[in-house]
Design an enzyme around this catalytic site. Structure first.
Site, mmCIF file in Angstrom:
data_model
loop_
_atom_site.group_PDB
_atom_site.id
_atom_site.type_symbol
_atom_site.label_atom_id
_atom_site.label_comp_id
_atom_site.label_asym_id
_atom_site.label_seq_id
_atom_site.Cartn_x
_atom_site.Cartn_y
_atom_site.Cartn_z
ATOM 1 N N ALA A 1 0.625 13.538 -23.184
ATOM 2 C CA ALA A 1 0.084 12.254 -23.633
ATOM 3 C C ALA A 1 0.923 11.625 -24.751
ATOM 4 O O ALA A 1 1.154 10.426 -24.749
ATOM 5 C CB ALA A 1 -1.362 12.437 -24.083
ATOM 6 N N ASP B 1 1.009 19.020 -21.181
ATOM 7 C CA ASP B 1 0.152 17.844 -21.303
ATOM 8 C C ASP B 1 0.905 16.875 -22.214
ATOM 9 O O ASP B 1 1.092 17.118 -23.392
ATOM 10 C CB ASP B 1 -1.208 18.244 -21.885
ATOM 11 C CG ASP B 1 -2.097 17.023 -22.138
ATOM 12 O OD1 ASP B 1 -1.584 15.893 -22.154
ATOM 13 O OD2 ASP B 1 -3.308 17.213 -22.344
ATOM 14 N N LYS C 1 -1.019 6.286 -23.689
ATOM 15 C CA LYS C 1 -0.622 6.451 -25.091
ATOM 16 C C LYS C 1 0.866 6.121 -25.213
ATOM 17 O O LYS C 1 1.229 4.971 -25.431
ATOM 18 C CB LYS C 1 -0.897 7.886 -25.555
ATOM 19 C CG LYS C 1 -2.371 8.197 -25.777
ATOM 20 C CD LYS C 1 -3.058 8.638 -24.541
ATOM 21 C CE LYS C 1 -4.440 9.180 -24.821
ATOM 22 N NZ LYS C 1 -5.207 9.344 -23.573
ATOM 23 N N PHE D 1 -7.062 19.474 -24.786
ATOM 24 C CA PHE D 1 -7.820 18.252 -25.048
ATOM 25 C C PHE D 1 -9.173 18.339 -24.339
ATOM 26 O O PHE D 1 -9.337 19.100 -23.395
ATOM 27 C CB PHE D 1 -7.022 17.019 -24.582
ATOM 28 C CG PHE D 1 -7.735 15.744 -24.906
ATOM 29 C CD1 PHE D 1 -7.903 15.351 -26.226
ATOM 30 C CD2 PHE D 1 -8.272 14.945 -23.907
ATOM 31 C CE1 PHE D 1 -8.599 14.190 -26.532
ATOM 32 C CE2 PHE D 1 -8.961 13.783 -24.217
ATOM 33 C CZ PHE D 1 -9.126 13.410 -25.524
ATOM 34 N N ASP D 2 -10.159 17.554 -24.791
ATOM 35 C CA ASP D 2 -11.528 17.731 -24.264
ATOM 36 C C ASP D 2 -11.642 17.504 -22.755
ATOM 37 O O ASP D 2 -12.376 18.214 -22.073
ATOM 38 C CB ASP D 2 -12.554 16.891 -25.040
ATOM 39 C CG ASP D 2 -12.234 15.418 -25.083
ATOM 40 O OD1 ASP D 2 -11.062 15.064 -24.884
ATOM 41 O OD2 ASP D 2 -13.140 14.607 -25.319
ATOM 42 N N TYR E 1 0.836 -1.203 0.000
ATOM 43 C CA TYR E 1 0.000 0.000 0.000
ATOM 44 C C TYR E 1 0.872 1.255 0.000
ATOM 45 O O TYR E 1 0.661 2.175 -0.772
ATOM 46 C CB TYR E 1 -0.912 0.008 1.233
ATOM 47 C CG TYR E 1 -1.981 1.075 1.179
ATOM 48 C CD1 TYR E 1 -3.266 0.768 0.735
ATOM 49 C CD2 TYR E 1 -1.710 2.397 1.546
ATOM 50 C CE1 TYR E 1 -4.244 1.748 0.668
ATOM 51 C CE2 TYR E 1 -2.682 3.375 1.481
ATOM 52 C CZ TYR E 1 -3.951 3.059 1.039
ATOM 53 O OH TYR E 1 -4.914 4.024 0.971
HETATM 54 N N1 F0G Z 1 -4.531 14.912 -22.899
HETATM 55 C C1 F0G Z 1 -4.505 14.486 -24.172
HETATM 56 C C2 F0G Z 1 -3.716 15.237 -25.194
HETATM 57 C C3 F0G Z 1 -5.223 13.341 -24.529
HETATM 58 O O1 F0G Z 1 -5.186 12.931 -25.797
HETATM 59 C C4 F0G Z 1 -5.942 12.644 -23.542
HETATM 60 C C5 F0G Z 1 -6.705 11.458 -23.868
HETATM 61 C C6 F0G Z 1 -5.938 13.122 -22.225
HETATM 62 C C7 F0G Z 1 -5.208 14.271 -21.941
HETATM 63 C C8 F0G Z 1 -6.695 12.446 -21.120
HETATM 64 O O2 F0G Z 1 -6.113 11.258 -20.771
HETATM 65 O O3 F0G Z 1 -7.784 9.503 -21.390
HETATM 66 O O4 F0G Z 1 -5.899 8.997 -19.871
HETATM 67 O O5 F0G Z 1 -7.764 10.402 -19.096
HETATM 68 N N2 F0G Z 1 -6.978 11.127 -25.030
HETATM 69 C C9 F0G Z 1 -7.643 9.919 -25.464
HETATM 70 C C10 F0G Z 1 -7.803 9.975 -26.942
HETATM 71 C C11 F0G Z 1 -8.864 9.558 -24.728
HETATM 72 O O6 F0G Z 1 -8.494 9.096 -27.476
HETATM 73 O O7 F0G Z 1 -7.226 10.840 -27.611
HETATM 74 P P1 F0G Z 1 -6.943 9.965 -20.263
#
Ligand code: F0G
Length: 458
Positions: free
Chosen positions: A217, A215, A258, A124-125, A72
């Site tokens: 990813a 960010d 990713k 990102f969304d 843990y």
């Molecule tokens: N930032 C970027 C640039 C992303 O592409 C994503 C996720 C996230 C943050 C959020 O990360 O999914 O691990 O919570 N992108 C995925 C996509 C979902 O399909 O492009 P997460």
């Protein structure tokens, strides 16, 4: 004869692909309310929804999972991952989270308050969702050229430094808790950001006293593009380039699903001990104790190796060449997409493919449904459904681009699958004149609606 290029790995395990008939797909997509997220995966033949958590782990990663420490507190697996993060990114403090948006939740809980401003290059969304959920405002400062799909630029995902400086000038420092730089720029088409632009963004942040959050990813793909496209970096290793990128960052969030090549995991890294202490509270509340956050010991072991393996040139080269192969085939057939090919995906230009469909009928979504009906291929809409409604006016937002993203997960499909995808695109393209109506929304959530939206045919 010079030997042709090939992947730097062989395949040890396979998973059967299920095929289907057009009649079945018509029924399934209707039952899914024309939302590709609502299809069952076994109703899909080639799944290009995302590269997130869907990539293929290596034997070394699977092997390391067997020797993970699931304690843990203070697990050895945490310390192994921490050491890799320090080595690769030079970030002294880190919190594990279950995925990228969880890292966003923790850091924005720590930093953001109502009315704050967060400039960035196409947030990102989920990032935008976390900002707007806190009644703060995400301001997009992406270069205008990113919206011209036919323009070839080596670094088409960049921050427009003039736009950024205008925002930093306009608002007091106290209202801007951080600037978010996303590498690669997913929303603009998996397009990279140059080192020059990363450095320029960081310099502006320093000048105005604002932390820079990267960010991350698809950080490794971004480093690949810097190596292959930016002057002065050809002889540097991917790891050296990554180290330089992060020397300019104060904070990093990462969806490890990713470029970390794991099925689940996220990272929140930072330089400030004080920030780490504050963020730790939120990590404990939302994710888990500071040494596991949202991850098991197994996850952390797999990620430590994934980060190391995927910051090697050959791995990235194989992945990015495969995406380019799809782009080259689409060129052959004259099908428009966001040029040049991105790092993780091809983004079809739905407005150019279906020019007569009104934007109110969701052009990219319509194209996505057609491609699914054609061959059981699932892409994802990056257009006005994803853009959500304006939080103030509640009107639909219609972004400049209506794209259908065909995401190629790393080490999953072969070049033959790529040829099938291209042929299916061509078939839809050839009958594009017959696609004369789209869809309307019958159900939606106020934020991140694209996951759960329900549609009906017009
Ligand atoms: N930032 C970027 C640039 C992303 O592409 C994503 C996720 C996230 C943050 C959020 O990360 O999914 O691990 O919570 N992108 C995925 C996509 C979902 O399909 O492009 P997460």
């Amino acid at each position: 004869m010079q030997l042709p290029y090939c992947e730097p790995y062989k395949i040890k395990m396979t998973e059967a692909i299920r095929t289907s008939t057009r009649e079945e797909r018509e029924r399934w997509i209707r039952e899914a309310h024309y939302n590709l997220f609502k299809l069952r995966a076994d109703q899909v033949m080639i799944d290009l929804l995302t590269d997130s958590g869907t990539e293929s782990m290596s034997d070394r990663q699977w092997g390391a999972m067997m020797t993970a420490d699931e304690s843990y507190a203070g697990a050895a697996s945490y310390y192994r991952l921490k050491a890799v993060i320090e080595k690769i990114f030079g970030m002294p403090y880190f919190l594990p989270t279950h995925q990228g948006r969880a890292a966003e939740n923790v850091i924005f809980s720590t930093l953001l308050k109502e009315g704050d401003i967060v400039p960035g290059n196409s947030h990102f969304d989920t990032t935008k969702g976390h900002i707007e959920f806190r009644r703060a405002v995400a301001i997009d400062c992406t270069i205008d050229a990113a919206a011209d799909t036919q323009r070839e630029l080596p670094f088409k995902g960049e921050m427009d430094l003039e736009k950024l400086e205008a925002v930093l000038k306009k608002y007091p420092k106290e209202k801007i808790p951080c600037v978010v730089l996303t590498i690669t720029n997913n929303t603009a088409g998996g397009q990279p950001v140059s080192m020059r632009n990363i450095k320029g963004t960081a310099e502006l942040c320093r000048r105005y006293g604002i932390p820079l959050l990267i960010d991350s990813a698809r950080f490794a793909q971004n480093a690949y593009f810097i190596k292959t496209r930016e002057e002065g970096y050809a002889d540097k290793t991917i790891k050296e380039i990554v180290r330089e990128i992060y020397s300019y960052a104060d904070i990093m969030t990462m969806s490890a699903k990713k470029d970390g090549i794991v099925n689940m995991g996220g990272i929140l890294g930072m330089r400030s001990e004080e920030l780490f202490r504050k963020a730790s509270q939120f990590n404990i509340m939302f994710e888990g104790y500071v040494t596991y956050g949202g991850m098991t010991g197994r996850d952390m072991e797999a990620l430590a190796i994934g980060l190391d393996e995927n910051t090697e040139f050959e791995q990235l080269d194989a992945r990015i060449r495969q995406v380019k192969l799809l782009g080259d085939l689409l060129d052959e057939y004259g099908i428009p997409y966001q040029r040049p090919a991105g790092g993780h995906a091809i983004f079809l230009d739905a407005k150019k493919i279906l020019p007569n469909l009104p934007k109110e009928q969701f052009i990219a979504q319509t194209l996505g449904i057609e491609l699914y009906l054609e061959a059981g291929i699932r892409g994802v809409e990056i257009g006005s459904i994803l853009a959500d409604r304006d939080p103030v006016t509640h009107e639909n937002r219609y972004p400049k681009l209506e794209l259908l993203r065909l995401t190629i997960p790393s080490r999953i499909y072969t070049d033959n699958h790529i040829r099938v995808i291209a042929a299916a695109c061509r078939n839809v393209f050839e009958r594009r004149e017959s696609i004369t109506s789209g869809y309307r929304i019958t159900f939606e959530h106020p934020i991140l609606r694209h996951f759960t939206v329900e549609l009906e045919k017009i």
